[in-house]
Motif scaffolding. Structure first.
Motif, PDB file in Angstrom:
ATOM      1  N   MET A   1       0.828  -1.182   0.000  1.00 30.08           N
ATOM      2  CA  MET A   1       0.000   0.000   0.000  1.00 30.08           C
ATOM      3  C   MET A   1       0.875   1.250   0.000  1.00 30.08           C
ATOM      4  O   MET A   1       1.860   1.334   0.719  1.00 30.08           O
ATOM      5  CB  MET A   1      -0.900   0.003   1.226  1.00 30.08           C
ATOM      6  N   SER A   2       0.513   2.226  -0.820  1.00 31.42           N
ATOM      7  CA  SER A   2       1.285   3.462  -0.923  1.00 31.42           C
ATOM      8  C   SER A   2       1.021   4.367   0.273  1.00 31.42           C
ATOM      9  O   SER A   2      -0.100   4.453   0.771  1.00 31.42           O
ATOM     10  CB  SER A   2       0.899   4.220  -2.192  1.00 31.42           C
ATOM     11  N   GLU A   3       2.068   5.027   0.704  1.00 35.35           N
ATOM     12  CA  GLU A   3       1.946   5.981   1.793  1.00 35.35           C
ATOM     13  C   GLU A   3       1.243   7.238   1.285  1.00 35.35           C
ATOM     14  O   GLU A   3       1.493   7.697   0.166  1.00 35.35           O
ATOM     15  CB  GLU A   3       3.332   6.337   2.312  1.00 35.35           C
ATOM     16  N   LEU A   4       0.368   7.780   2.101  1.00 39.63           N
ATOM     17  CA  LEU A   4      -0.343   8.998   1.720  1.00 39.63           C
ATOM     18  C   LEU A   4       0.412  10.224   2.213  1.00 39.63           C
ATOM     19  O   LEU A   4       1.052  10.205   3.259  1.00 39.63           O
ATOM     20  CB  LEU A   4      -1.752   8.995   2.309  1.00 39.63           C
ATOM     21  N   ILE A   5       0.339  11.293   1.428  1.00 34.71           N
ATOM     22  CA  ILE A   5       0.930  12.570   1.813  1.00 34.71           C
ATOM     23  C   ILE A   5      -0.173  13.620   1.841  1.00 34.71           C
ATOM     24  O   ILE A   5      -1.189  13.489   1.166  1.00 34.71           O
ATOM     25  CB  ILE A   5       2.060  13.000   0.841  1.00 34.71           C
ATOM     26  N   ILE A   6       0.035  14.662   2.627  1.00 30.20           N
ATOM     27  CA  ILE A   6      -0.910  15.780   2.683  1.00 30.20           C
ATOM     28  C   ILE A   6      -0.562  16.715   1.525  1.00 30.20           C
ATOM     29  O   ILE A   6       0.588  17.143   1.383  1.00 30.20           O
ATOM     30  CB  ILE A   6      -0.815  16.522   4.027  1.00 30.20           C
ATOM     31  N   TYR A   7      -1.560  17.020   0.712  1.00 33.02           N
ATOM     32  CA  TYR A   7      -1.332  17.776  -0.522  1.00 33.02           C
ATOM     33  C   TYR A   7      -2.309  18.953  -0.581  1.00 33.02           C
ATOM     34  O   TYR A   7      -3.509  18.763  -0.708  1.00 33.02           O
ATOM     35  CB  TYR A   7      -1.540  16.834  -1.711  1.00 33.02           C
ATOM     36  N   PRO A   8      -1.798  20.193  -0.467  1.00 34.05           N
ATOM     37  CA  PRO A   8      -2.677  21.364  -0.499  1.00 34.05           C
ATOM     38  C   PRO A   8      -3.367  21.531  -1.852  1.00 34.05           C
ATOM     39  O   PRO A   8      -2.760  21.377  -2.902  1.00 34.05           O
ATOM     40  CB  PRO A   8      -1.730  22.540  -0.252  1.00 34.05           C
ATOM     41  N   ILE A   9      -4.649  21.823  -1.798  1.00 35.84           N
ATOM     42  CA  ILE A   9      -5.454  22.116  -2.997  1.00 35.84           C
ATOM     43  C   ILE A   9      -6.256  23.369  -2.685  1.00 35.84           C
ATOM     44  O   ILE A   9      -7.093  23.319  -1.788  1.00 35.84           O
ATOM     45  CB  ILE A   9      -6.424  20.956  -3.326  1.00 35.84           C
ATOM     46  N   PRO A  10      -6.052  24.521  -3.331  1.00 37.32           N
ATOM     47  CA  PRO A  10      -5.043  24.794  -4.357  1.00 37.32           C
ATOM     48  C   PRO A  10      -3.627  24.733  -3.770  1.00 37.32           C
ATOM     49  O   PRO A  10      -3.467  24.606  -2.560  1.00 37.32           O
ATOM     50  CB  PRO A  10      -5.391  26.204  -4.828  1.00 37.32           C
TER      51      PRO A  10
END
Length: 80
Positions: A1-10
């Motif tokens: 399973m891939s590790e999740l990262i916090i990704y700002p949108i926008p």
């Protein structure tokens, strides 16, 4: 399973640029950190984040080093 990262949108850089423009003066380090901590974000895999970066046409600044990277980016944007 891939590790999740916090990704700002926008993107964090777009959010900081908009906030600084609205303020009419440079953001302080505390303001940049507060914006980073409260901006909308989603959890993505590294692969999905890479796809979003490619579709944007630029890499966002790193959340962990946002103050230092924002100082560099804002100077680059001023030169354009």
């Amino acid at each position: 399973m891939s590790e999740l990262i916090i990704y700002p949108i926008p993107s964090l850089v777009a959010t900081l640029l908009n906030r600084e423009t609205a303020k009419g003066s440079p953001l302080t380090e505390d303001e940049v950190i507060q914006i980073r901590d409260s901006c909308p974000a989603i959890a993505l895999t590294q692969e999905d984040a890479r796809r979003v970066d490619e579709s944007r046409g630029y890499l966002d600044i790193d959340r962990e080093n946002c103050w230092e990277e924002w100082q560099r980016v804002r100077l680059e944007l001023a030169e354009d």
